[in-house]
Design a protein around this motif. Structure first.
Motif, mmCIF file in Angstrom:
data_model
loop_
_atom_site.group_PDB
_atom_site.id
_atom_site.type_symbol
_atom_site.label_atom_id
_atom_site.label_comp_id
_atom_site.label_asym_id
_atom_site.label_seq_id
_atom_site.Cartn_x
_atom_site.Cartn_y
_atom_site.Cartn_z
ATOM 1 N N VAL A 220 0.870 -1.186 0.000
ATOM 2 C CA VAL A 220 0.000 0.000 0.000
ATOM 3 C C VAL A 220 0.903 1.231 0.000
ATOM 4 N N VAL A 221 0.728 2.082 -1.001
ATOM 5 C CA VAL A 221 1.569 3.274 -1.140
ATOM 6 C C VAL A 221 0.773 4.488 -0.673
ATOM 7 N N GLY A 222 1.282 5.147 0.361
ATOM 8 C CA GLY A 222 0.553 6.259 0.992
ATOM 9 C C GLY A 222 -0.044 5.736 2.279
ATOM 10 N N SER A 223 0.417 6.283 3.419
ATOM 11 C CA SER A 223 -0.002 5.711 4.707
ATOM 12 C C SER A 223 -0.872 6.677 5.501
ATOM 13 N N GLY A 224 -1.620 7.527 4.784
ATOM 14 C CA GLY A 224 -2.465 8.504 5.475
ATOM 15 C C GLY A 224 -3.767 7.878 5.955
ATOM 16 N N THR A 225 -4.804 8.713 6.010
ATOM 17 C CA THR A 225 -6.116 8.297 6.498
ATOM 18 C C THR A 225 -6.549 6.971 5.887
ATOM 19 N N MET A 226 -6.426 6.849 4.559
ATOM 20 C CA MET A 226 -6.939 5.661 3.877
ATOM 21 C C MET A 226 -5.926 4.522 3.826
ATOM 22 N N GLY A 227 -4.707 4.827 3.396
ATOM 23 C CA GLY A 227 -3.709 3.777 3.190
ATOM 24 C C GLY A 227 -3.442 2.977 4.450
ATOM 25 N N ASN B 240 3.975 1.950 2.511
ATOM 26 C CA ASN B 240 5.012 2.893 2.081
ATOM 27 C C ASN B 240 4.522 4.337 2.212
ATOM 28 N N ASP B 241 5.438 5.224 2.588
ATOM 29 C CA ASP B 241 5.144 6.668 2.544
ATOM 30 C C ASP B 241 6.465 7.396 2.405
ATOM 31 N N ILE B 242 6.388 8.724 2.354
ATOM 32 C CA ILE B 242 7.614 9.482 2.068
ATOM 33 C C ILE B 242 8.446 9.778 3.310
ATOM 34 N N VAL C 163 -2.047 7.610 -2.285
ATOM 35 C CA VAL C 163 -1.344 8.872 -2.023
ATOM 36 C C VAL C 163 -2.315 10.029 -2.235
ATOM 37 N N SER C 164 -1.838 11.238 -1.984
ATOM 38 C CA SER C 164 -2.677 12.438 -2.063
ATOM 39 C C SER C 164 -3.417 12.523 -3.402
ATOM 40 N N GLU C 165 -4.572 13.167 -3.376
ATOM 41 C CA GLU C 165 -5.443 13.219 -4.563
ATOM 42 C C GLU C 165 -4.924 14.227 -5.603
ATOM 43 N N GLU D 152 3.189 9.695 -11.179
ATOM 44 C CA GLU D 152 4.595 9.420 -10.875
ATOM 45 C C GLU D 152 4.723 8.090 -10.121
ATOM 46 N N VAL D 153 3.844 7.897 -9.147
ATOM 47 C CA VAL D 153 3.882 6.655 -8.358
ATOM 48 C C VAL D 153 3.597 5.453 -9.266
ATOM 49 N N PHE D 154 2.599 5.568 -10.129
ATOM 50 C CA PHE D 154 2.284 4.456 -11.036
ATOM 51 C C PHE D 154 3.457 4.158 -11.986
ATOM 52 N N ASN E 145 -6.700 4.005 -5.142
ATOM 53 C CA ASN E 145 -7.816 4.294 -4.239
ATOM 54 C C ASN E 145 -8.370 5.696 -4.462
ATOM 55 N N SER E 146 -7.983 6.346 -5.543
ATOM 56 C CA SER E 146 -8.483 7.715 -5.793
ATOM 57 C C SER E 146 -9.991 7.774 -5.622
ATOM 58 N N SER E 147 -10.471 8.894 -5.069
ATOM 59 C CA SER E 147 -11.919 9.012 -4.918
ATOM 60 C C SER E 147 -12.563 9.711 -6.113
ATOM 61 N N SER E 148 -11.739 10.179 -7.060
ATOM 62 C CA SER E 148 -12.371 10.861 -8.194
ATOM 63 C C SER E 148 -11.673 10.644 -9.540
ATOM 64 N N MET F 249 -9.785 1.098 -7.280
ATOM 65 C CA MET F 249 -10.287 0.267 -6.186
ATOM 66 C C MET F 249 -10.573 1.246 -5.055
ATOM 67 N N HIS F 250 -11.800 1.740 -5.033
ATOM 68 C CA HIS F 250 -12.126 2.874 -4.161
ATOM 69 C C HIS F 250 -12.772 2.424 -2.856
ATOM 70 N N PHE F 251 -11.953 2.458 -1.799
ATOM 71 C CA PHE F 251 -12.446 2.162 -0.453
ATOM 72 C C PHE F 251 -13.089 3.415 0.121
ATOM 73 N N ASP G 223 -9.078 19.114 3.041
ATOM 74 C CA ASP G 223 -8.123 19.227 1.934
ATOM 75 C C ASP G 223 -8.434 18.216 0.842
ATOM 76 N N ILE G 224 -8.824 17.015 1.263
ATOM 77 C CA ILE G 224 -9.159 15.959 0.296
ATOM 78 C C ILE G 224 -10.421 16.354 -0.475
ATOM 79 N N VAL G 225 -11.419 16.879 0.258
ATOM 80 C CA VAL G 225 -12.666 17.301 -0.394
ATOM 81 C C VAL G 225 -12.368 18.439 -1.373
ATOM 82 N N ARG H 235 -11.587 16.799 11.189
ATOM 83 C CA ARG H 235 -11.245 16.038 12.398
ATOM 84 C C ARG H 235 -9.752 15.869 12.584
ATOM 85 N N LYS H 236 -9.032 15.682 11.462
ATOM 86 C CA LYS H 236 -7.600 15.374 11.616
ATOM 87 C C LYS H 236 -6.807 16.537 12.186
ATOM 88 N N THR H 237 -7.312 17.766 12.084
ATOM 89 C CA THR H 237 -6.594 18.894 12.695
ATOM 90 C C THR H 237 -7.347 19.436 13.918
HETATM 91 N N1 LIG Z 1 -10.085 10.621 3.077
HETATM 92 C C1 LIG Z 1 -11.106 9.944 2.569
HETATM 93 O O1 LIG Z 1 -12.217 9.913 3.135
HETATM 94 C C2 LIG Z 1 -10.948 9.148 1.308
HETATM 95 C C3 LIG Z 1 -11.905 8.179 0.985
HETATM 96 C C4 LIG Z 1 -11.722 7.391 -0.161
HETATM 97 C C5 LIG Z 1 -10.640 7.610 -0.978
HETATM 98 N N2 LIG Z 1 -9.734 8.595 -0.662
HETATM 99 C C6 LIG Z 1 -8.592 8.753 -1.557
HETATM 100 O O2 LIG Z 1 -7.468 8.083 -0.970
HETATM 101 C C7 LIG Z 1 -6.271 8.774 -1.336
HETATM 102 C C8 LIG Z 1 -5.541 9.153 -0.059
HETATM 103 O O3 LIG Z 1 -6.388 9.963 0.723
HETATM 104 P P1 LIG Z 1 -6.114 10.152 2.284
HETATM 105 O O4 LIG Z 1 -7.345 10.752 2.851
HETATM 106 O O5 LIG Z 1 -5.555 8.909 2.866
HETATM 107 O O6 LIG Z 1 -4.965 11.276 2.214
HETATM 108 P P2 LIG Z 1 -3.868 11.627 3.305
HETATM 109 O O7 LIG Z 1 -3.428 13.010 3.005
HETATM 110 O O8 LIG Z 1 -4.359 11.299 4.682
HETATM 111 O O9 LIG Z 1 -2.688 10.575 2.965
HETATM 112 C C9 LIG Z 1 -1.972 10.627 1.786
HETATM 113 C C10 LIG Z 1 -0.587 10.096 2.083
HETATM 114 O O10 LIG Z 1 0.130 9.931 0.862
HETATM 115 C C11 LIG Z 1 1.479 10.232 1.124
HETATM 116 N N3 LIG Z 1 2.196 10.490 -0.112
HETATM 117 C C12 LIG Z 1 2.176 11.593 -0.897
HETATM 118 N N4 LIG Z 1 2.992 11.426 -1.947
HETATM 119 C C13 LIG Z 1 3.532 10.192 -1.826
HETATM 120 C C14 LIG Z 1 4.456 9.438 -2.607
HETATM 121 N N5 LIG Z 1 4.983 9.932 -3.722
HETATM 122 N N6 LIG Z 1 4.786 8.198 -2.186
HETATM 123 C C15 LIG Z 1 4.270 7.686 -1.050
HETATM 124 N N7 LIG Z 1 3.384 8.360 -0.267
HETATM 125 C C16 LIG Z 1 3.032 9.591 -0.666
HETATM 126 C C17 LIG Z 1 1.402 11.432 2.054
HETATM 127 O O11 LIG Z 1 2.635 11.647 2.730
HETATM 128 C C18 LIG Z 1 0.258 11.029 2.968
HETATM 129 O O12 LIG Z 1 0.701 10.339 4.113
HETATM 130 C C19 LIG Z 1 -6.689 9.960 -2.201
HETATM 131 O O13 LIG Z 1 -6.609 9.596 -3.544
HETATM 132 C C20 LIG Z 1 -8.143 10.176 -1.801
HETATM 133 O O14 LIG Z 1 -8.895 10.767 -2.808
HETATM 134 C C21 LIG Z 1 -9.848 9.355 0.464
#
Ligand SMILES: NC(=O)c1ccc[n+]([C@@H]2O[C@H](COP(=O)([O-])OP(=O)(O)OC[C@H]3O[C@@H](n4cnc5c(N)ncnc54)[C@H](O)[C@@H]3O)[C@@H](O)[C@H]2O)c1
Length: 292
Positions: free
Chosen positions: A11-18, A35-37, A94-96, A103-105, A121-124, A143-145, A243-245, A278-280
């Protein structure tokens, strides 16, 4: 390849979703590399998962042994190549931002095994835009969770113009293996199904708030009490992350050019001020403590 050949997940990107997507796979026995940066972000993700699973142990819905086993199946790795080189299936979360996803792909296409499926997992953003420059276009799909991924059952699996039926079917079956319900969208369209419907509703809600007809809180109350939604559009935006919205709306505005798709002023003001929901600890509402 069949779904039984999928043993290792990345899983690439370890934020809210990853973070939670990784944990959901690990709960169902998969070995996952996250994975994350930065190491800090990865540690935060692992700590957040521990906090969530600890609450399950406290409630008695899982044992502490099960929790430790599931947590130990998620390994953190900052180097993308090391994180993805052995994976049979990769989920990008990763970020939307289209440029980052492309680049990641591109990197994943270079380092992954030939059979590996790459899902976003992009939402759009549709997979055809993300995977435009890669070679294995047939092995890429959306694959949109939904958030929170450790709770929400639905996953939208979207076939792009190049996605093979096999890739879509394996992805759907993989969802079932981790107790998630896939719906297959046969023809790609940006924002897919749920967010398109939600977008129309929240667009109207933002317009009403921007023009002073009612407060976000008042609109949320109306939607909950009259339409039976568990959350109003502004509460939901706080949960998702403003920010995501904002980015998702901006992406749509860039695609359509229609003024009504532009992010609302009330949303833009909060994002500019760093109030991301919520996250802030503050968004349309205030949250006394940060929620994991
Ligand atoms: N937040 C939601 O409710 C939600 C729901 C469904 C889908 N999504 C989608 O999931 C994706 C992630 O959203 P999120 O809410 O987890 O965002 P987030 O900002 O919480 O996490 C994104 C993570 O990606 C990392 N990242 C950025 N560039 C990177 C790179 N090059 N390599 C590795 N990691 C990298 C960031 O450091 C960050 O930790 C987006 O495409 C978003 O549209 C979000």
């Amino acid at each position: 390849m069949t779904v039984d050949d999928i043993k290792r997940i990345s899983v690439v990107g370890s934020g809210t979703m990853g973070s939670q997507i990784a944990q959901q796979f690990a709960l169902h026995g998969y070995d996952v590399v996250l994975n994350d940066i930065s190491d800090d972000l990865l540690e935060k993700a692992l700590a957040s998962n521990r906090a969530i699973l600890s609450r399950r142990v406290d409630k008695g819905t899982m044992t502490s042994e099960e929790m430790e086993a599931a947590l130990s199946r998620v390994k953190a790795e900052r180097d993308l190549e090391k994180a993805a080189a052995d994976a049979d299936f990769v989920i990008e979360a990763v970020s939307e931002r289209l440029a980052i996803k492309r680049e990641v792909f591109g990197k994943l296409d270079d380092v992954c095994l030939p059979h590996t499926i790459l899902a976003s997992n992009s939402s759009s953003i549709v997979i055809s835009m993300i995977a435009e420059g890669i070679r294995r276009k047939d092995k890429a799909c959306n694959m949109h969770f939904f958030h929170p991924a450790l709770v929400m059952k639905l996953v939208e699996v979207v076939k792009g113009q190049w996605t093979s039926e096999e890739t879509a079917e394996i992805t759907c079956e993989l969802c079932r293996r981790i107790d998630r319900m896939p719906i297959k969208i046969n023809k790609e369209i940006s924002s897919f199904i749920v967010n398109r419907i939600l977008h129309r509703l929240s667009q109207e809600a933002y317009w009403l708030a921007d023009n002073g007809y009612a407060t976000p809180q008042g609109i949320d109350t109306a939607v909950k009490l009259a339409l039976g939604h568990p959350m109003g559009p502004f509460e939901l935006a706080d949960l998702i992350g403003l920010d995501i919205v904002y980015d998702a709306r901006m992406q749509r505005f860039t695609e359509t050019g229609e003024t009504r798709d532009k992010p609302a002023q009330v949303l833009a003001d909060l994002v500019k001020a760093g109030h991301l929901g919520r996250k802030t600890g503050k968004g349309f509402y205030e949250y006394p403590r940060q929620i994991e």
